[in-house]
Design a protein around this motif. Sequence first.
Motif, PDB file in Angstrom:
ATOM      1  N   MET A  60      27.769   8.833 -47.645  1.00 28.32           N
ATOM      2  CA  MET A  60      26.377   9.288 -47.617  1.00 28.32           C
ATOM      3  C   MET A  60      25.490   8.290 -46.867  1.00 28.32           C
ATOM      4  O   MET A  60      24.663   8.652 -46.050  1.00 28.32           O
ATOM      5  CB  MET A  60      25.880   9.479 -49.043  1.00 28.32           C
ATOM      6  CG  MET A  60      24.481  10.074 -49.120  1.00 28.32           C
ATOM      7  SD  MET A  60      24.460  11.827 -48.694  1.00 28.32           S
ATOM      8  CE  MET A  60      25.276  12.508 -50.145  1.00 28.32           C
ATOM      9  N   GLN A  74      23.907  18.756 -46.281  1.00 26.09           N
ATOM     10  CA  GLN A  74      22.646  18.294 -46.879  1.00 26.09           C
ATOM     11  C   GLN A  74      21.441  19.151 -46.503  1.00 26.09           C
ATOM     12  O   GLN A  74      20.300  18.797 -46.789  1.00 26.09           O
ATOM     13  CB  GLN A  74      22.389  16.836 -46.504  1.00 26.09           C
ATOM     14  CG  GLN A  74      23.451  15.879 -47.027  1.00 26.09           C
ATOM     15  CD  GLN A  74      23.164  14.441 -46.666  1.00 26.09           C
ATOM     16  OE1 GLN A  74      22.015  14.024 -46.543  1.00 26.09           O
ATOM     17  NE2 GLN A  74      24.216  13.656 -46.466  1.00 26.09           N
ATOM     18  N   GLU A 101      23.459  24.867 -41.819  1.00 22.87           N
ATOM     19  CA  GLU A 101      22.858  24.185 -42.958  1.00 22.87           C
ATOM     20  C   GLU A 101      21.664  24.946 -43.527  1.00 22.87           C
ATOM     21  O   GLU A 101      21.268  24.714 -44.677  1.00 22.87           O
ATOM     22  CB  GLU A 101      22.442  22.767 -42.559  1.00 22.87           C
ATOM     23  CG  GLU A 101      23.615  21.842 -42.324  1.00 22.87           C
ATOM     24  CD  GLU A 101      24.461  21.634 -43.575  1.00 22.87           C
ATOM     25  OE1 GLU A 101      23.871  21.458 -44.670  1.00 22.87           O
ATOM     26  OE2 GLU A 101      25.708  21.662 -43.471  1.00 22.87           O
TER      27      GLU A 101
END
Length: 262
Positions: free
Chosen positions: A1, A130, A220
């Motif tokens: 991350m 994300q 996304e």
Amino acid sequence: MELRSEYLNVCLEAVYAAGAELQRWVGRFEVREKGRFDLVTQADLAAQEVVRRHVLGAFPNHGFIGEEGGAHSAEHEYRWIVDPLDGTTNYVHGVPHYAVSLALEHRGRLLVGAVFNPATGECFTAVEGQGAFLNDHPIRVSGVESPDGALAAMGLPAGMTPDSPDLKVMLKALFRCQSIRRTGSASLNLCYLAAGRFDVCWSFSTKVWDIAAGVLLIREAGGAVAAVDGGPFTLDDPRLLAAANERLLAQVRQMVVEAGAG
């Protein structure tokens, strides 16, 4: 991350710096044709060099490929993909609809992407897994499921001919979609689809640098992307169909088949 955040930070620094470079060239660039109706300016070249310095300065072991050449070994495990000025014709004519598009690919997977329009200040970003954002606000594709309610976006190739597949699909879509837009920037078309402004996009003439960041943004944001034959999309063949959802994408694919374009 943490590494993904570092990639995004460098990506943002690069597109903002390149955008500032584009704005510095406004009103003082010269134009030449690199192909029929395909323009390039000193601003394209200068902006790409700005991006190259930023990303390879931060990650010297990564690869780099850009629209204006200067590839830095495409065989690297990680590869930055840039269009330093997507919408050059708009830029040349003073139309404030152009962008810097930058994405990072790892073995065919898109990890991060950013598309920045320095004329409007809009910056679209995405990180794999994300979500997608516009100026730090989450974005989502529209809920339109039928072409008759869809605002479609498309591009046409430089030096188009009467049998260009983009044109064939456009003619079919004129009678199927609510309306059609040709904006002059493939990357912004995809961003607008991700943000719910457009519902459908297609292009049979794009290159990988035109669409890499935008494809990640659409995915996304919950949208669907496919190859022009309806199969899985890959960066090896950057021609694409994109829509807000799978149901709408299937109907776009049917339009392509009916138009004899794929």
